[in-house]
Scaffold this motif. Structure first.
Motif, PDB file in Angstrom:
ATOM      1  N   GLY A  91       0.640  -1.150  -0.111  1.00 56.48           N
ATOM      2  CA  GLY A  91      -0.005  -0.029  -0.195  1.00 56.48           C
ATOM      3  C   GLY A  91       0.869   1.265   0.070  1.00 56.48           C
ATOM      4  N   ASN A 122      -6.064  -3.960  -1.457  1.00 57.21           N
ATOM      5  CA  ASN A 122      -5.645  -2.802  -0.879  1.00 57.21           C
ATOM      6  C   ASN A 122      -5.493  -2.655   0.721  1.00 57.21           C
ATOM      7  OD1 ASN A 122      -4.965  -0.109  -0.750  1.00 57.21           O
ATOM      8  ND2 ASN A 122      -7.212   0.698  -0.880  1.00 57.21           N
ATOM      9  N   ASP A 124      -3.847  -0.220   4.218  1.00 59.58           N
ATOM     10  CA  ASP A 124      -3.231   1.072   4.870  1.00 59.58           C
ATOM     11  C   ASP A 124      -1.716   0.612   4.703  1.00 59.58           C
ATOM     12  OD1 ASP A 124      -5.071   2.628   6.298  1.00 59.58           O
ATOM     13  OD2 ASP A 124      -5.565   0.711   7.298  1.00 59.58           O
ATOM     14  N   GLU A 125      -0.899   1.705   4.501  1.00 58.03           N
ATOM     15  CA  GLU A 125       0.185   1.701   3.963  1.00 58.03           C
ATOM     16  C   GLU A 125       1.046   0.864   4.880  1.00 58.03           C
ATOM     17  OE1 GLU A 125       3.973   4.675   2.575  1.00 58.03           O
ATOM     18  OE2 GLU A 125       2.206   5.780   3.296  1.00 58.03           O
ATOM     19  N   THR A 132      -8.026   1.792   6.309  1.00 60.34           N
ATOM     20  CA  THR A 132      -7.549   1.494   4.813  1.00 60.34           C
ATOM     21  C   THR A 132      -7.474   2.855   4.172  1.00 60.34           C
ATOM     22  OG1 THR A 132      -8.443  -0.762   4.940  1.00 60.34           O
ATOM     23  CG2 THR A 132      -7.617  -0.072   2.769  1.00 60.34           C
ATOM     24  N   SER A 135      -4.055   3.949   2.636  1.00 60.17           N
ATOM     25  CA  SER A 135      -3.380   3.628   1.490  1.00 60.17           C
ATOM     26  C   SER A 135      -2.864   4.663   0.568  1.00 60.17           C
ATOM     27  CB  SER A 135      -4.188   2.654   0.734  1.00 60.17           C
ATOM     28  OG  SER A 135      -3.766   2.212  -0.392  1.00 60.17           O
ATOM     29  N   SER A 153      -5.696  -2.830   8.815  1.00 61.31           N
ATOM     30  CA  SER A 153      -5.295  -2.291   7.831  1.00 61.31           C
ATOM     31  C   SER A 153      -5.778  -3.014   6.624  1.00 61.31           C
ATOM     32  CB  SER A 153      -3.861  -2.368   7.817  1.00 61.31           C
ATOM     33  OG  SER A 153      -3.275  -3.620   7.876  1.00 61.31           O
TER      34      SER A 153
END
Length: 512
Positions: A91, A122, A124-125, A132, A135, A153
């Protein structure tokens, strides 16, 4: 019934009997993704070879090869897991377009069992988030209400399953990133015992907390996936060498159990908080009443150190993340940004990390680096680890009294996109019920128990078991799932008609 509405176990039966082919099943899900993922944004990448792989599985079956139970069933894979021939970005822009030279162990085991990877979901980074929304490629939307978050995430995997884009998926859980998305999307998510599923090839966030696990629409489906991905891996230094029972057998036994008599279920007083959303508390206690009515003994237990879990977690996780993310230095792989006029390696590194990492990742790196710095290590990181030990002792004390522990899987239903994005503390507190299990390494399951009356959105219960007792999750989870289905006349997700994503909840208004 439409193929996309069937569980993985039901698809398996149809594939084994020859009623449908893997190509047909895979195409149905790819068509569903094409139809709705523009609104959901569950996927970052679609596997271009999915149909080709499905055809190969069909050929193996036609040739009489002995195949695993889920052979030919499609599966979505969280983008935190390394995959051959597909990008693995976690992400983040800093890994945009990166294609690993190997598969994560869990992915390799899925391929060996002849499942069909649909694509990468997808997140969260670097798995840093609960919604989320962090991202680098834009947020995922909750299929129940497109204006709301799907959890994080691993919101992409949960949304894909809830939107019937995939029957099953893989996620990762560092502080609730499987169980919390499951709670807010009406799906089933399991965080296994730490070390029971290989982390080799999982892009690390916090190595002492991360665990890979299944996401599905039924308890049995999660168990079937867990049976495939679990077990010792010599490439993972934290991998347990235990021999594990069949979790699918445990789920099937639970689904047939006539009574819960003799089962002691502990309600964690500190995780049944008065500040939780009223509808969440209401559905949780209705589930407890249902369990008690079927013979279970409900016992309130106290875990006094759980109140410090969030604070300890947000020192331990950033510290480990600061160390793990140091490898993204512009030199070996990933993004490289050259500053104007050139510069030293340090200048290139600073420019790359400044562009490649998002604000939440930078926030946690800074916090973690500070917590590990000279003069503060003992005060912050060292103290957090002591609290972690106290939380582990709370679990041990509780499990000396009961067989499993339960709590709401999340304190609220899905909140609106953007509602907490600029308030990190409000976002962090959303994991209050799930974080303790990661700190202690115990297994946990998120399971849907109905819809909140005030907003019609899914509510989840969390079941936790002692380390190495993951089978208890599946046994009790399958029993509760069956009891709820008998009460409602259908499951929360699997019987919903094929409506537009934002209208899905309308079909399950009776599931309360």
């Amino acid at each position: 019934m439409s193929l996309i509405k069937l569980s993985a176990a039901e698809l398996s039966e149809k594939l084994a009997s020859g009623e449908v082919s893997s190509v047909e099943v895979t195409k149905a899900h790819l068509d569903r993704i094409a139809a709705v993922d523009g609104d959901i944004h569950a996927f970052l990448h679609i596997n271009a070879k999915a149909l080709e792989t499905a055809a190969e599985v069909d050929a193996k079956r036609a040739a009489g090869e002995t195949l695993g139970e889920l052979a030919g069933v499609p599966i979505a894979i969280k983008d935190v897991l390394a995959t051959l021939e597909m990008p693995s970005t976690a992400g983040s822009k800093i890994l945009e377009g990166w294609i690993p030279p190997y598969d994560a162990t869990v992915v390799a085991r899925l391929r060996a069992a002849n499942l069909i990877p649909l694509g990468k979901t997808n997140m969260d980074e670097f798995a840093m988030g609960s919604s989320t929304e962090h991202s680098a490629y834009g947020p995922t939307h909750n299929p129940w209400d497109l204006d709301r978050i799907p959890g994080g995430s691993g919101g992409g995997s949960a949304a894909a399953v809830a939107a019937f884009e995939a029957p099953i998926a893989l996620g990762s859980d560092t502080g609730g990133s499987i169980r919390q998305p499951a709670a807010v999307t009406g799906s089933v998510g399991v965080k296994p015992t730490y070390g029971s599923v290989s982390r080799y090839g999982a892009i690390a966030l916090a190595s002492s907390l991360d665990q890979v696990g299944p996401v599905s629409r039924t308890v049995l489906d999660s168990a079937l996936v867990h049976d495939i991905i679990g077990g010792h891996d010599p490439r993972d230094s934290t991998s347990l060498k235990d021999a594990w029972p069949s979790f699918a057998a445990a789920a099937r036994a639970g689904a047939k159990a006539e009574s819960l008599k003799g089962l002691r279920i502990g309600v964690v007083k500190e995780l049944d908080a008065p500040g939780f959303q009223s509808g969440v508390t209401q559905r949780f206690h209705e589930a407890l009443d249902l369990l008690a009515a079927n013979g279970a003994e409900i016992i309130e237990v106290s875990a006094p150190n759980f109140e410090y879990a969030v604070a300890a977690y947000y020192l331990i996780l950033p510290a480990e993340a600061s160390s793990n993310l140091a490898k993204f230095d512009s030199v070996r792989f990933g993004l490289r940004v050259n500053p104007p006029g050139g510069g030293t390696v340090e200048d290139v590194m600073a420019a790359t990390r400044g562009v490649g990492f998002g604000p939440e990742v930078k926030r946690r790196i800074i916090l973690g680096t500070y917590a590990l710095s000279a003069g503060y290590y003992d005060e912050y990181y060292g103290s957090a680890q002591k609290v972690r030990t106290l939380i582990q002792r709370d679990f041990n004390a509780a499990f000396s009294q009961v067989d499993v522990l339960v709590s709401p899987a999340a304190p609220t239903t899905a909140f609106k996109l953007g509602e907490k994005l600029n308030d990190p503390l409000a976002m962090y507190i959303n994991d209050i019920t799930t974080i303790p299990a990661n700190l202690a390494g115990v297994p946990g399951m998120g399971l849907p128990i109905g819809l909140a009356p005030e907003d019609g959105l899914p509510v989840g219960i969390q079941i936790m078991a002692p380390q190495r007792a993951d089978d208890r999750l599946y046994t009790l989870g399958a029993t509760l799932e069956r009891l709820l289905e008998e009460k409602w006349g259908h499951t929360l997700l699997s019987q919903a008609p094929d409506l537009a994503p934002g209208e899905m909840f309308a079909a399950t208004e009776g599931a309360v």
